[in-house]
Design a protein around this motif. Structure first.
Motif, PDB file in Angstrom:
ATOM      1  N   GLY A  76     -51.279   4.538 -18.593  1.00 33.51           N
ATOM      2  CA  GLY A  76     -50.070   5.264 -18.221  1.00 33.51           C
ATOM      3  C   GLY A  76     -49.134   5.351 -19.406  1.00 33.51           C
ATOM      4  N   SER A  77     -48.209   6.290 -19.330  1.00 34.59           N
ATOM      5  CA  SER A  77     -47.255   6.435 -20.425  1.00 34.59           C
ATOM      6  C   SER A  77     -45.963   7.063 -19.916  1.00 34.59           C
ATOM      7  CB  SER A  77     -47.843   7.311 -21.531  1.00 34.59           C
ATOM      8  OG  SER A  77     -47.998   8.641 -21.068  1.00 34.59           O
ATOM      9  N   TYR A  86     -43.449   4.542 -24.210  1.00 32.21           N
ATOM     10  CA  TYR A  86     -43.839   3.376 -23.424  1.00 32.21           C
ATOM     11  C   TYR A  86     -45.272   3.586 -22.949  1.00 32.21           C
ATOM     12  CZ  TYR A  86     -38.922   2.283 -23.502  1.00 32.21           C
ATOM     13  OH  TYR A  86     -37.645   1.982 -23.927  1.00 32.21           O
ATOM     14  N   LEU A  87     -46.124   2.580 -23.199  1.00 32.08           N
ATOM     15  CA  LEU A  87     -47.544   2.690 -22.860  1.00 32.08           C
ATOM     16  C   LEU A  87     -47.989   1.513 -22.006  1.00 32.08           C
ATOM     17  CD1 LEU A  87     -48.921   3.618 -26.384  1.00 32.08           C
ATOM     18  CD2 LEU A  87     -48.450   5.174 -24.495  1.00 32.08           C
ATOM     19  N   TRP A  88     -48.876   1.789 -21.104  1.00 31.42           N
ATOM     20  CA  TRP A  88     -49.547   0.778 -20.301  1.00 31.42           C
ATOM     21  C   TRP A  88     -50.989   0.808 -20.783  1.00 31.42           C
ATOM     22  CZ3 TRP A  88     -48.130  -3.148 -17.541  1.00 31.42           C
ATOM     23  CH2 TRP A  88     -48.917  -3.668 -16.532  1.00 31.42           C
ATOM     24  N   LEU A  89     -51.410  -0.224 -21.547  1.00 33.98           N
ATOM     25  CA  LEU A  89     -52.708  -0.225 -22.222  1.00 33.98           C
ATOM     26  C   LEU A  89     -53.645  -1.276 -21.648  1.00 33.98           C
ATOM     27  CD1 LEU A  89     -51.604  -0.014 -25.969  1.00 33.98           C
ATOM     28  CD2 LEU A  89     -52.260   1.856 -24.461  1.00 33.98           C
ATOM     29  N   GLN A  90     -54.921  -0.910 -21.599  1.00 31.21           N
ATOM     30  CA  GLN A  90     -55.986  -1.847 -21.261  1.00 31.21           C
ATOM     31  C   GLN A  90     -56.811  -2.051 -22.520  1.00 31.21           C
ATOM     32  OE1 GLN A  90     -56.862  -3.449 -18.118  1.00 31.21           O
ATOM     33  NE2 GLN A  90     -57.953  -4.612 -19.653  1.00 31.21           N
ATOM     34  N   VAL A  91     -56.702  -3.230 -23.104  1.00 26.47           N
ATOM     35  CA  VAL A  91     -57.449  -3.550 -24.320  1.00 26.47           C
ATOM     36  C   VAL A  91     -58.807  -4.098 -23.906  1.00 26.47           C
ATOM     37  CG1 VAL A  91     -57.451  -4.935 -26.423  1.00 26.47           C
ATOM     38  CG2 VAL A  91     -55.299  -4.037 -25.539  1.00 26.47           C
ATOM     39  N   ALA A  92     -59.844  -3.651 -24.578  1.00 26.57           N
ATOM     40  CA  ALA A  92     -61.203  -4.091 -24.255  1.00 26.57           C
ATOM     41  C   ALA A  92     -61.302  -5.610 -24.361  1.00 26.57           C
ATOM     42  CB  ALA A  92     -62.202  -3.433 -25.198  1.00 26.57           C
ATOM     43  N   GLY A  93     -61.909  -6.230 -23.361  1.00 28.51           N
ATOM     44  CA  GLY A  93     -62.102  -7.674 -23.358  1.00 28.51           C
ATOM     45  C   GLY A  93     -60.957  -8.445 -22.724  1.00 28.51           C
TER      46      GLY A  93
END
Length: 171
Positions: A76-77, A86-93
């Motif tokens: 999301g942003s 503003y960012l909603w991030l899913q980082v691998a792992g």
């Protein structure tokens, strides 16, 4: 959230150690009492500060734990023109997504918007290259949309299914 109790316990231990030093130091009683009172006030203020930080997006410049991540999925942003991205991030792992704040950059905002639109057309999610690296090299866009996933291969070499006949039946 899982680190909050450990970080708070560590802060309390450090504050208690400082209060212990203040109590055993050769000072007047008023100085010792003030040191213990400051320690007692530090604990609820520290907890309130830690818990308040949980709900705030972290500036990407302060991310040191995941700083070497190659890319992240943009879940999301929100853009505040002239202020921040503003960012909603899913980082691998990582099991949990995280909120981050990038300084305003018109080019990055345009890249993000076009990546989100293209990802929606492709049925994918926008991605971000080197999310925590501050680089001046702008040859590649920071945000991109992965291509539409390939359809599963059709197996045309497989012979048609045979119909099973029970003994004694004529076809």
């Amino acid at each position: 959230m899982s680190n909050l109790p450990f970080l708070f316990a560590l802060a309390v231990l450090v504050a208690a150690a400082l209060a212990s030093i203040a109590i055993w130091a050769p000072r007047r009683l008023a100085v010792k009492t003030t040191a213990v009172a400051c320690t007692a006030l530090f604990m609820p203020l520290g907890y309130a500060g830690f818990s308040d930080l949980l709900s705030r997006p972290k500036p990407v410049a302060l991310e040191w734990w995941l700083g070497q991540a190659d890319e992240a999925t943009v879940l999301g942003s929100q853009m505040h023109e002239g202020k921040s991205l503003y960012l909603w991030l899913q980082v691998a792992g990582e099991p949990e997504p995280r909120a981050y704040r990038l300084p305003w950059d018109k080019r990055a905002a345009e890249e993000l918007q076009s990546a989100i639109e293209e990802a929606q057309r492709n049925g994918t999610q926008a991605r971000m290259r080197l999310p925590f690296e501050a680089t001046l090299d702008r040859r590649e866009p920071k945000f991109y949309a992965p291509p539409q996933p390939a359809l599963p291969p059709k197996d045309l070499a497989q012979p048609p299914a045979q119909v099973y006949q029970q003994p004694g039946q004529n076809a």
